[in-house]
Design an enzyme around this catalytic site. Structure first.
Site, short mmCIF file in Angstrom:
data_model
loop_
_atom_site.label_atom_id
_atom_site.label_comp_id
_atom_site.label_asym_id
_atom_site.label_seq_id
_atom_site.Cartn_x
_atom_site.Cartn_y
_atom_site.Cartn_z
N ARG A 1 -0.45 30.07 -49.78
CA ARG A 1 -0.68 29.87 -51.01
C ARG A 1 -2.47 29.39 -51.03
O ARG A 1 -2.91 28.87 -50.27
CB ARG A 1 -0.08 28.49 -51.75
CG ARG A 1 -0.46 28.11 -52.88
CD ARG A 1 -0.24 26.57 -53.38
NE ARG A 1 -0.75 25.74 -52.57
CZ ARG A 1 -1.93 25.16 -52.81
NH1 ARG A 1 -2.61 25.83 -53.77
NH2 ARG A 1 -2.38 24.52 -52.14
N VAL A 2 -2.78 30.10 -52.33
CA VAL A 2 -4.30 29.71 -52.62
C VAL A 2 -4.15 29.19 -54.03
O VAL A 2 -3.34 29.21 -54.67
CB VAL A 2 -5.16 30.88 -52.50
CG1 VAL A 2 -5.35 31.25 -50.96
CG2 VAL A 2 -4.85 32.11 -53.25
N SER A 3 -5.42 28.55 -54.35
CA SER A 3 -5.58 27.87 -55.54
C SER A 3 -5.93 28.57 -56.86
O SER A 3 -5.45 28.37 -57.87
CB SER A 3 -6.41 26.71 -55.79
OG SER A 3 -5.92 25.83 -54.88
N SER A 4 -6.68 29.75 -56.67
CA SER A 4 -7.12 30.45 -57.78
C SER A 4 -7.23 32.12 -57.33
O SER A 4 -7.18 32.31 -56.05
CB SER A 4 -8.43 30.20 -58.16
OG SER A 4 -9.67 30.33 -57.07
N GLN B 1 -9.70 33.53 -54.66
CA GLN B 1 -9.28 33.31 -53.23
C GLN B 1 -8.20 34.25 -52.66
O GLN B 1 -7.86 33.88 -51.51
CB GLN B 1 -8.92 31.81 -53.03
CG GLN B 1 -9.99 30.73 -53.30
CD GLN B 1 -9.51 29.48 -53.54
OE1 GLN B 1 -8.26 29.06 -53.62
NE2 GLN B 1 -10.34 28.50 -53.11
#
Length: 192
Positions: free
Chosen positions: A58-61, A64
């Site tokens: 998972r990445v936040s945005s 990314q």
């Protein structure tokens, strides 16, 4: 090892290795895990471990997203090095504070998933990961963390994320951004 690493180790360019993979003329066995091309025979689960092992990244945005592939590669290489057969790769873009991540919740709901492998604990959940691990353990499932060392996060950033999340839920995204901007302006005026 993935195709890019194999190409570098054998002294051929990645583009040539990729062309040979696509044409089926590579001299070694290959298989895919998500978007990653792995070299060698796949590690498969034994009959006693017929349940699924899933890599979760998972990445936040959205900006990314390039890191997602690198994260998947690192975790998959670690899992295959531990002789775990990776059955699925799940990637997601969203905040760890968001309790409504559909793919994340799908993994928790799926009883066929016995092992979830993540790179860092904060990729899974920012807060309360211990409770999720305990709930999985009670069901005979497990969460494996590749790098169990706590990521040194700035306390101010964590508090800001929590406040932003709470404000967004109460007032909506735009209003939360405006309130945060006004709070920063008020704090800078007070310090002058």
């Amino acid at each position: 090892m993935n195709l890019k690493e194999w190409a570098a180790a054998t002294g051929i360019s990645y583009a040539t290795a990729r062309r040979r993979y696509e044409s089926g003329t590579l001299p070694i066995p290959t298989y895919r895990i998500g978007r990653l091309i792995m070299v060698g025979d796949p590690v498969t689960a034994t009959a006693a471990e017929a349940r699924q092992t899933v890599v979760y990244a998972r990445v936040s945005s959205a900006d990314q997203k390039a890191d997602l592939d690198r994260q998947v590669a690192r975790v998959t290489v670690w899992a295959t090095g531990q002789k775990l057969g990776v059955d699925r790769v799940v990637t997601e873009v969203g905040s760890a504070l968001n309790g409504h991540r559909k793919k994340f919740l799908g993994l928790l709901r799926d009883p066929a998933v016995s092992t979830i492998v993540v790179e860092h604990r904060d990729r899974f959940a920012r807060f309360g990961a211990e409770y999720v691990e305990a709930a999985l353990a009670a069901q005979g499932r497990r969460l494996l963390v590749v790098d169990p060392a706590e990521v040194d996060d700035d306390l101010v950033r964590d508090v800001t994320e929590i406040l932003t999340s709470l404000c967004a839920r109460l007032y909506g995204r735009r209003a939360a951004a405006n309130r945060a901007r006004r709070a920063v302006e008020a704090a800078t005026e007070a310090s002058v």
